[in-house]
Motif scaffolding. Structure first.
Motif, PDB file in Angstrom:
ATOM      1  N   GLY A  12       0.560  -1.343   0.290  1.00  0.00           N
ATOM      2  CA  GLY A  12      -0.046  -0.106  -0.076  1.00  0.00           C
ATOM      3  C   GLY A  12       0.947   1.214   0.593  1.00  0.00           C
ATOM      4  N   ALA A  13       1.901   1.210   0.688  1.00  0.00           N
ATOM      5  CA  ALA A  13       2.652   2.416   0.876  1.00  0.00           C
ATOM      6  C   ALA A  13       3.585   2.468  -0.375  1.00  0.00           C
ATOM      7  CB  ALA A  13       4.128   2.690   1.687  1.00  0.00           C
ATOM      8  N   HIS A  14       3.259   2.009  -1.117  1.00  0.00           N
ATOM      9  CA  HIS A  14       4.394   1.433  -2.724  1.00  0.00           C
ATOM     10  C   HIS A  14       3.292   2.543  -3.788  1.00  0.00           C
ATOM     11  CE1 HIS A  14       7.505  -0.433  -1.145  1.00  0.00           C
ATOM     12  NE2 HIS A  14       8.301  -0.161  -2.180  1.00  0.00           N
ATOM     13  N   VAL A  15       1.782   1.909  -3.298  1.00  0.00           N
ATOM     14  CA  VAL A  15       0.359   2.341  -3.926  1.00  0.00           C
ATOM     15  C   VAL A  15       0.553   3.552  -3.928  1.00  0.00           C
ATOM     16  CG1 VAL A  15      -1.942   2.073  -4.517  1.00  0.00           C
ATOM     17  CG2 VAL A  15      -0.543   0.133  -4.312  1.00  0.00           C
ATOM     18  N   ARG A  45      14.060   3.260  -0.728  1.00  0.00           N
ATOM     19  CA  ARG A  45      14.878   2.823   0.307  1.00  0.00           C
ATOM     20  C   ARG A  45      14.166   3.111   1.986  1.00  0.00           C
ATOM     21  NH1 ARG A  45      20.913   2.764   0.008  1.00  0.00           N
ATOM     22  NH2 ARG A  45      21.481   2.360  -2.030  1.00  0.00           N
ATOM     23  N   GLU A  46      12.765   3.685   2.323  1.00  0.00           N
ATOM     24  CA  GLU A  46      11.771   3.841   3.124  1.00  0.00           C
ATOM     25  C   GLU A  46      10.856   2.958   3.534  1.00  0.00           C
ATOM     26  OE1 GLU A  46      10.327   8.029   3.745  1.00  0.00           O
ATOM     27  OE2 GLU A  46      12.665   8.593   3.410  1.00  0.00           O
ATOM     28  N   TRP A  99      17.095  -5.666  -0.158  1.00  0.00           N
ATOM     29  CA  TRP A  99      18.159  -6.048   0.655  1.00  0.00           C
ATOM     30  C   TRP A  99      18.613  -4.286   1.255  1.00  0.00           C
ATOM     31  CZ3 TRP A  99      20.019  -8.633   4.125  1.00  0.00           C
ATOM     32  CH2 TRP A  99      21.441  -8.957   4.613  1.00  0.00           C
ATOM     33  N   GLU A 100      18.448  -3.969   0.251  1.00  0.00           N
ATOM     34  CA  GLU A 100      18.912  -2.326   0.564  1.00  0.00           C
ATOM     35  C   GLU A 100      18.002  -1.699   1.132  1.00  0.00           C
ATOM     36  OE1 GLU A 100      20.089  -0.152  -2.879  1.00  0.00           O
ATOM     37  OE2 GLU A 100      21.891  -1.242  -3.622  1.00  0.00           O
ATOM     38  N   ALA A 101      16.777  -1.647   1.386  1.00  0.00           N
ATOM     39  CA  ALA A 101      16.128  -1.215   2.533  1.00  0.00           C
ATOM     40  C   ALA A 101      16.198  -1.391   3.120  1.00  0.00           C
ATOM     41  CB  ALA A 101      14.192  -1.964   0.943  1.00  0.00           C
ATOM     42  N   ARG A 102      15.740  -3.016   3.557  1.00  0.00           N
ATOM     43  CA  ARG A 102      16.158  -3.847   4.869  1.00  0.00           C
ATOM     44  C   ARG A 102      17.365  -3.259   5.600  1.00  0.00           C
ATOM     45  NH1 ARG A 102      16.071  -3.937   8.982  1.00  0.00           N
ATOM     46  NH2 ARG A 102      16.600  -5.850  10.541  1.00  0.00           N
ATOM     47  N   ARG A 103      17.981  -3.371   4.846  1.00  0.00           N
ATOM     48  CA  ARG A 103      19.503  -2.470   6.111  1.00  0.00           C
ATOM     49  C   ARG A 103      19.353  -1.165   6.186  1.00  0.00           C
ATOM     50  NH1 ARG A 103      23.496  -5.957   5.957  1.00  0.00           N
ATOM     51  NH2 ARG A 103      23.762  -4.732   7.944  1.00  0.00           N
TER      52      ARG A 103
END
Length: 325
Positions: free
Chosen positions: A13-16, A182-183, A318-322
Motif C-alpha cells: 500500500g505504501a508503494h501504491v 529505501r524508506e 536488501w538495501e531497503a531493509r539494511r
C-alpha cells in the motif's frame, strides 16, 4: 479529488501511495497499523488510523477527503496462516471488503481497484495461468480473495441502473518483492524475502519450506514481481477507471517466467555476499506447487511489465531493509 488507499501504511500500500502521488493523484490512507507502519506514509499524505471494519469511519473518510475512488489493499495476506485462522481471514478480507463497498455506496464513491491474489486459482494444472481458468482456491486466504471479487461483481450488477454504477477491476498477483523506496520494506513475518533477510542479518541459516513439490528442483515456483511494478499497475487501473475506459473484471500481474524458492536462495547469496546453504523445513499448509501467470491482458490494458531481474529484486529489498537498521 483524491484516491483512498486502504492498507496504505503497509508494504504494498505504501508503494501504491507513492505511485499515486507521483502520478498527480492525491492519495489518502486508512490503516489500522496491524501490519503497517505510520512511518511508511509519506509526509503530507492524509493518514487516518482505523480499521476498514468501521463503516462509519470509512464513510467519513471518503466524504471528508472528497474521494473519487478506492484502491483496496488492506487485508490479511498470509495463505499458510489462513489455514489455521480462517475466521480471522474471512473477517478481514470478506467482511472488510463488504464494509468498504457499503461505505462507498453511502458516500457516493463508484470506483475501486481491488488487490486480489493468484491464490484464487489454487494449483492450476497448466504451465501459464490465464484469467479465465477455473478458480479453485487451496486456502481460506484464496477463498476470501475470490469472494471479494464476487462482492465487487455483485455490487456492480446491483448498481448498474443507478446514477453511480460501480466500476471496478481486480489485480491478481502472488509474491511481491523488492523495494521502490529505501524508506519502505517488507516486514511480514511470513514472506520469503524478509524471512531470508532477517536470518542473514541475525547470522541464522535461511530455510526452504519443503523440497518435495512437483517442480524441477523440488521447491515451489511462483511469480516473483517487483513491488514498484505492482504499484504502477494499480495507478494505471485507477487512472483508467477515472477516465471511464473499459477494463476487464480481473487481471493477472504475472511474470510469465516463474522462479523457484531455490533460485531465489541462490540470488540471495549472490547479491548479499553471504554464502549459505539453506536448511530444508516442512511444507507450509496451503502452498501449491506452481503458480505462474502470463500478464498479457495487463500488458495490453495497464502498461504492465516486469522491469526488474531477480538480482535487482533482491538488491532493492536488501538495501531497503539494511537502511532501516
Amino acid at each position: 479529488m483524491s484516491w483512498l488507499v486502504t492498507g496504505g501504511a503497509g508494504y504494498i500500500g505504501a508503494h501504491v501511495v507513492r505511485a499515486l502521488a507521483s502520478a498527480g493523484l492525491a492519495p489518502v490512507v486508512i490503516d489500522d497499523l496491524s501490519s503497517g507502519h505510520a512511518s511508511f506514509v509519506p509526509e503530507g499524505v492524509p493518514f487516518v488510523k482505523g480499521t476498514i471494519l468501521d463503516r462509519e469511519l470509512v464513510t467519513q473518510t471518503l466524504r471528508e477527503h472528497d474521494v473519487e475512488g478506492v484502491i483496496h489493499v488492506a487485508g490479511f495476506k498470509y495463505a499458510g496462516v489462513s489455514v489455521t485462522r480462517p475466521l480471522h481471514t474471512y473477517e478481514q478480507n470478506v467482511e472488510g471488503t463488504r464494509v468498504v463497498l457499503q461505505a462507498m455506496a453511502d458516500a457516493g464513491v463508484d470506483k475501486i481497484v481491488f488487490s486480489s491474489s493468484a491464490a484464487v486459482y489454487g494449483t492450476p494444472e497448466v504451465e501459464l495461468v490465464t484469467e479465465d481458468l477455473p478458480k479453485r482456491p487451496a486456502s481460506p486466504y484464496g477463498e476470501s480473495k475470490l469472494i471479494g471479487e464476487w462482492l465487487l461483481r455483485d455490487q456492480a450488477v446491483a448498481t448498474a441502473g443507478t446514477d453511480k454504477p460501480l466500476r471496478h477491476t481486480s489485480l491478481r498477483y502472488f509474491n511481491v518483492v523488492g523495494s521502490g523506496d529505501r524508506e519502505v520494506y517488507d516486514t511480514s513475518p511470513h514472506n520469503l524475502f524478509p524471512l531470508v533477510f532477517e536470518a542473514l542479518i541475525e547470522g541464522r541459516t535461511p530455510r526452504i519450506n519443503g523440497d518435495d513439490y512437483d517442480t524441477p528442483d523440488g521447491t515451489n515456483v511462483r511469480d516473483y514481481v517487483h513491488v514498484a511494478d505492482i504499484a504502477a499497475a494499480h495507478v494505471v487501473a485507477a487512472e483508467r477507471l477515472a477516465a471511464g475506459d473499459p477494463l476487464e473484471p480481473a487481471y493477472n500481474l504475472g511474470s510469465r517466467n516463474g522462479l523457484s524458492v531455490r533460485e531465489i536462495m541462490d540470488a540471495m547469496a549472490r547479491v548479499t555476499g553471504v554464502d549459505f546453504t539453506p536448511e530444508i523445513a516442512p511444507r507450509r499448509a496451503g502452498d501449491p506447487d506452481r503458480i505462474v501467470a502470463t500478464g498479457e491482458l495487463a500488458a495490453r490494458d495497464l502498461k504492465w511489465e516486469n522491469r526488474y531481474s531477480v538480482d535487482e529484486m533482491v538488491r532493492t529489498g536488501w538495501e531497503a531493509r539494511r537502511a532501516a537498521d
